[in-house]
Design a protein around this motif. Structure first.
Motif, PDB file in Angstrom:
ATOM      1  N   GLU B   4     -12.897  -4.205   3.772  1.00  0.00           N
ATOM      2  CA  GLU B   4     -12.138  -3.168   3.066  1.00  0.00           C
ATOM      3  C   GLU B   4     -11.214  -2.423   4.013  1.00  0.00           C
ATOM      4  O   GLU B   4     -10.049  -2.196   3.711  1.00  0.00           O
ATOM      5  CB  GLU B   4     -13.079  -2.171   2.372  1.00  0.00           C
ATOM      6  N   THR B   7      -8.406  -4.716   4.994  1.00  0.00           N
ATOM      7  CA  THR B   7      -7.447  -4.900   3.898  1.00  0.00           C
ATOM      8  C   THR B   7      -6.518  -3.695   3.769  1.00  0.00           C
ATOM      9  O   THR B   7      -5.306  -3.825   3.654  1.00  0.00           O
ATOM     10  CB  THR B   7      -8.214  -5.098   2.569  1.00  0.00           C
ATOM     11  N   LEU B   8      -7.114  -2.500   3.801  1.00  0.00           N
ATOM     12  CA  LEU B   8      -6.299  -1.293   3.601  1.00  0.00           C
ATOM     13  C   LEU B   8      -5.423  -0.994   4.812  1.00  0.00           C
ATOM     14  O   LEU B   8      -4.317  -0.472   4.670  1.00  0.00           O
ATOM     15  CB  LEU B   8      -7.205  -0.101   3.275  1.00  0.00           C
ATOM     16  N   ARG B  11      -2.520  -3.190   4.565  1.00  0.00           N
ATOM     17  CA  ARG B  11      -1.620  -2.649   3.539  1.00  0.00           C
ATOM     18  C   ARG B  11      -0.702  -1.581   4.134  1.00  0.00           C
ATOM     19  O   ARG B  11       0.509  -1.608   3.943  1.00  0.00           O
ATOM     20  CB  ARG B  11      -2.440  -2.054   2.394  1.00  0.00           C
ATOM     21  N   LYS B  14       1.859  -3.267   6.335  1.00  0.00           N
ATOM     22  CA  LYS B  14       2.876  -3.994   5.568  1.00  0.00           C
ATOM     23  C   LYS B  14       3.906  -3.036   4.996  1.00  0.00           C
ATOM     24  O   LYS B  14       5.103  -3.297   5.014  1.00  0.00           O
ATOM     25  CB  LYS B  14       2.217  -4.760   4.419  1.00  0.00           C
ATOM     26  N   LYS B  15       3.407  -1.928   4.479  1.00  0.00           N
ATOM     27  CA  LYS B  15       4.321  -0.921   3.931  1.00  0.00           C
ATOM     28  C   LYS B  15       5.251  -0.403   5.016  1.00  0.00           C
ATOM     29  O   LYS B  15       6.442  -0.198   4.799  1.00  0.00           O
ATOM     30  CB  LYS B  15       3.517   0.250   3.339  1.00  0.00           C
ATOM     31  N   SER B  18       7.874  -2.932   5.872  1.00  0.00           N
ATOM     32  CA  SER B  18       8.892  -3.154   4.847  1.00  0.00           C
ATOM     33  C   SER B  18       9.935  -2.032   4.853  1.00  0.00           C
ATOM     34  O   SER B  18      10.988  -2.161   4.259  1.00  0.00           O
ATOM     35  CB  SER B  18       8.244  -3.268   3.468  1.00  0.00           C
ATOM     36  N   ARG B  19       9.626  -0.934   5.537  1.00  0.00           N
ATOM     37  CA  ARG B  19      10.591   0.176   5.607  1.00  0.00           C
ATOM     38  C   ARG B  19      11.236   0.151   6.978  1.00  0.00           C
ATOM     39  O   ARG B  19      10.857   0.895   7.869  1.00  0.00           O
ATOM     40  CB  ARG B  19       9.879   1.512   5.418  1.00  0.00           C
ATOM     41  N   ARG B 106      -0.624  11.942  -5.033  1.00  0.00           N
ATOM     42  CA  ARG B 106       0.287  12.285  -6.104  1.00  0.00           C
ATOM     43  C   ARG B 106       0.658  11.068  -6.939  1.00  0.00           C
ATOM     44  O   ARG B 106       0.826  11.156  -8.151  1.00  0.00           O
ATOM     45  CB  ARG B 106       1.565  12.921  -5.526  1.00  0.00           C
ATOM     46  N   LEU B 107       0.799   9.936  -6.288  1.00  0.00           N
ATOM     47  CA  LEU B 107       1.198   8.733  -7.014  1.00  0.00           C
ATOM     48  C   LEU B 107       0.028   8.085  -7.735  1.00  0.00           C
ATOM     49  O   LEU B 107       0.199   7.113  -8.443  1.00  0.00           O
ATOM     50  CB  LEU B 107       1.831   7.723  -6.053  1.00  0.00           C
ATOM     51  N   GLY B 108      -1.166   8.596  -7.543  1.00  0.00           N
ATOM     52  CA  GLY B 108      -2.321   8.052  -8.247  1.00  0.00           C
ATOM     53  C   GLY B 108      -2.966   6.873  -7.526  1.00  0.00           C
ATOM     54  O   GLY B 108      -3.942   6.324  -8.005  1.00  0.00           O
ATOM     55  N   TYR B 109      -2.400   6.478  -6.382  1.00  0.00           N
ATOM     56  CA  TYR B 109      -2.959   5.312  -5.693  1.00  0.00           C
ATOM     57  C   TYR B 109      -4.370   5.595  -5.182  1.00  0.00           C
ATOM     58  O   TYR B 109      -5.269   4.766  -5.305  1.00  0.00           O
ATOM     59  CB  TYR B 109      -2.051   4.882  -4.529  1.00  0.00           C
ATOM     60  N   ARG B 112      -6.896   5.258  -7.810  1.00  0.00           N
ATOM     61  CA  ARG B 112      -7.247   3.871  -8.100  1.00  0.00           C
ATOM     62  C   ARG B 112      -8.240   3.341  -7.059  1.00  0.00           C
ATOM     63  O   ARG B 112      -9.206   2.667  -7.404  1.00  0.00           O
ATOM     64  CB  ARG B 112      -5.999   2.994  -8.128  1.00  0.00           C
ATOM     65  N   LEU B 113      -7.998   3.681  -5.800  1.00  0.00           N
ATOM     66  CA  LEU B 113      -8.927   3.246  -4.753  1.00  0.00           C
ATOM     67  C   LEU B 113     -10.322   3.800  -4.993  1.00  0.00           C
ATOM     68  O   LEU B 113     -11.322   3.127  -4.793  1.00  0.00           O
ATOM     69  CB  LEU B 113      -8.446   3.740  -3.380  1.00  0.00           C
TER      70      LEU B 113
END
Lengths: 332, 278
Positions: B4, B7-8, B11, B14-15, B18-19, B106-109, B112-113
């Motif tokens: 876990e 994986t995170l 993530r 990767k983010k 990508s920026r 704020r985005l709700g992510y 979800r986690l």
């Protein structure tokens, strides 16, 4: 009839924020393979209920069991069994759809090839495989909603919670999601759906619980609920309000206790509109009528009957940030 | 748990990758500091005599060099400042690493986690690890740029010196990313979060030996700086990279380690608590 396996059992579930009671001692059970809807206006307590069932909000009172596991005492076991598609668009728009789903597969314990296969299956199921390797920011609103569902079914959960899965979408995207939810049901997945669209609840659900101000005020199959309002509804809108009382009196003389005033309209409840319409038209011929509308029984009317208000009223405060969050990308 | 966190963390990275824009933007601030203060505040050239006879001239520059050596432990202020900036930059990046949690909330992510079986400590740790990888990468780029601008390593520098300097920076980063993640878990409003960041950031940078030696500061500021992990990290980094003497090297390590571990434990405890509550 064969005995049905209970997937969710909710007992006196209650959530209070100070003096405000968001969810008020609700009780229901959902059986395996059922699509169960919580139908109610915004602010009725639907999302709070989902929050508690998915273990991120602690109930003030009561408990619920997912395949026998308590959402209060066995959070970890519960989390493994559920898939939640929240109202917010939570996928990372800087990553691809596939990467988003794969992260979820791995968080649910799948590894390597198996995680990849599960992700492919979920994306194919939600009709997203063609766009799986595009960045999520290029997705349309409908695709983003479908991705949210794909992210919550990748681990083949015993029950899927869909919180307002079609909010902010156009009719076509909405129908597409409805089809996919029906496929989920065929697949044997149990679904708990929340919505404030009565068509959605009526189209998809085996059973519906109508919720308002945190309380379940009616529960049953869509047909059972519709049977609560006997017959049809006729709405008459007049030019001006002057003769309203006069007309209502005249109609009530023919059909006792059938008619009253709702939101500046005349509402007539009748067993059969086709039989009564000729008489009604005769009465109304002396007045200036703007609109005459016959409504067959539907869940919106049931809600109106039970609460005295429409589903879309009571929208509450407008949270701009929340609005943006829900409709992100949905306007393209 | 390991899967876990891995994986995170991937993530996060990767983010980040990508920026591409943020990569350059993040380096602008430290480069400005190096250019503006490091190069403009050139004390040696400030006291370079122009119209003195040669024998006085060389005497005066010897004197100036002696003074600079006493003060900074090197005659080159740019090198002094650049080594301090390495620590400050690690500190800034760790603060922002923690801060971006407010957006994920704020985005709700985050929500979800939290609905997945991911251990709450894993969510916190992935934040820490992701930030550390970013910092190590930026620090490498920064030291190469500083070297290009005239950074002078101490004679006979070894790989061990560089590793020790890196560990000191990582310790500072672990402490602050933990604390700021903990704050972010408890703050919902982005503006409040940035107000807190600004309130803490600049004072912590100035109340440390990153830019100027402690002995140049008023005594009350020296007292504050003694509780600041940035001070100890800057001293250790300097000692290893440019050979500045440190009054008590081992004690500096111990204090830095204790403060960082304490901040990490507090941060993790508060963060997990915030995730479980609601």
């Amino acid at each position: 009839m064969k005995t049905m396996e209970t997937v969710i059992e909710v007992k006196n579930l209650t959530k209070k924020y100070g003096d405000f009671v968001a969810v008020d001692h609700i009780n229901f059970t959902i059986n395996k393979g059922e699509v169960f809807s919580l139908l109610g206006p915004n602010g009725a307590g639907k999302t709070t209920t989902i929050g508690m069932l998915s273990t991120v909000k602690k109930p003030t009172e009561g408990d619920a069991f997912i395949l026998g596991h308590s959402i209060v005492k066995q959070k970890y076991q519960v989390r493994k069994l559920i898939g939640v598609s929240p109202q917010d668009l939570t996928a990372d728009d800087e990553l691809t759809g596939y990467e988003n789903v794969l992260i979820m597969a791995k968080l649910f314990g799948y590894r390597g090839k198996e995680a990849e296969d599960r992700s492919k299956w979920a994306l194919e199921f939600m009709d997203l495989w063609d766009s799986a390797f595009k960045k999520v920011r290029e997705y349309s609103g409908g695709m983003r909603r479908r991705l949210e569902v794909a992210m919550s079914i990748v681990h083949n959960p015993a029950v899927v919670f869909l919180d307002e899965p079609t909010v902010g979408l156009d009719v076509q995207s909405r129908r597409h999601i409805w089809e996919l939810i029906r496929d989920l049901k065929k697949n044997g997945t149990t679904v708990l759906l929340t919505t404030h669209y009565m068509e959605e609840a009526e189209e998809l659900s085996d059973r519906v619980a109508i919720i308002d101000h945190g309380k379940i005020i009616a529960m049953g199959t869509p047909d059972e609920l519709k049977a609560k309002i006997k017959g049809d509804r006729i709405y008459v809108t007049l030019k001006g309000q002057d003769h309203m009382d006069e007309i209502i009196r005249k109609i009530n003389d023919i059909l006792p206790n059938s008619t009253n005033k709702v939101d500046g309209q005349i509402l007539i409840k009748t067993e059969s509109s086709s039989e009564f319409l000729p008489q009604l038209i005769k009465i109304l011929s002396d007045y200036e009528v703007i609109e005459l509308k016959v409504v067959k029984p539907n869940l919106e009317e049931v809600f109106l009957e039970l609460t005295g208000k429409g589903l879309r009223e009571d929208e509450g405060g407008f949270d701009r940030f929340k609005y943006m969050r829900i409709t992100r990308g949905a306007r393209r | 748990m390991i899967q876990e966190v891995y994986t995170l963390t991937i993530r996060e990275l990767k983010k980040w990758l990508s920026r591409r824009g943020t990569f350059i933007v993040s380096l602008i601030t430290p480069l400005f500091w190096l250019g503006l203060f490091g190069k403009s505040l050139n004390f040696a050239s400030m006291f370079t005599p122009t119209n003195l006879p040669p024998q006085y001239s060389s005497l005066l520059s010897q004197y100036v060099d002696q003074q600079l050596l006493n003060l900074f432990g090197t005659t080159n202020y740019f090198t002094y400042l650049a080594s301090g900036m390495l620590v400050v930059f690690g500190f800034f990046q760790s603060v922002f690493g923690g801060t971006n949690l407010v957006f994920e909330k704020r985005l709700g992510y985050l929500n979800r986690l939290l609905m997945t079986p991911t251990p709450r400590s894993g969510i916190f740790l992935s934040k820490v690890f992701g930030t550390l990888v970013r910092i190590l990468f930026y620090e490498t780029v920064l030291i190469l740029i500083a070297y290009g601008l005239g950074f002078k390593f101490k004679p006979g520098i070894s790989a061990l010196n560089i590793i020790l300097a890196g560990i000191a920076i990582i310790l500072v980063a672990i402490g602050f990313v933990s604390i700021f993640a903990a704050i972010a878990f408890n703050v919902d409003n982005v503006e409040i979060m940035f107000a807190i960041v600004n309130l803490i950031n600049l004072p912590l940078m100035f109340a440390s030996s990153a830019l100027f030696p402690l002995k140049q500061m008023p005594s009350w500021l020296q007292e504050i700086a003694k509780f600041n992990p940035i001070t100890y990290a800057a001293d250790i980094v300097r000692h290893n990279l440019i050979g500045t003497p440190v009054s008590n090297y081992i004690l500096s390590w111990i204090i830095l380690l204790v403060i960082s571990v304490a901040l990490f434990i507090i941060g993790m405890f508060v963060s997990i608590n915030a995730m479980e509550r609601s």
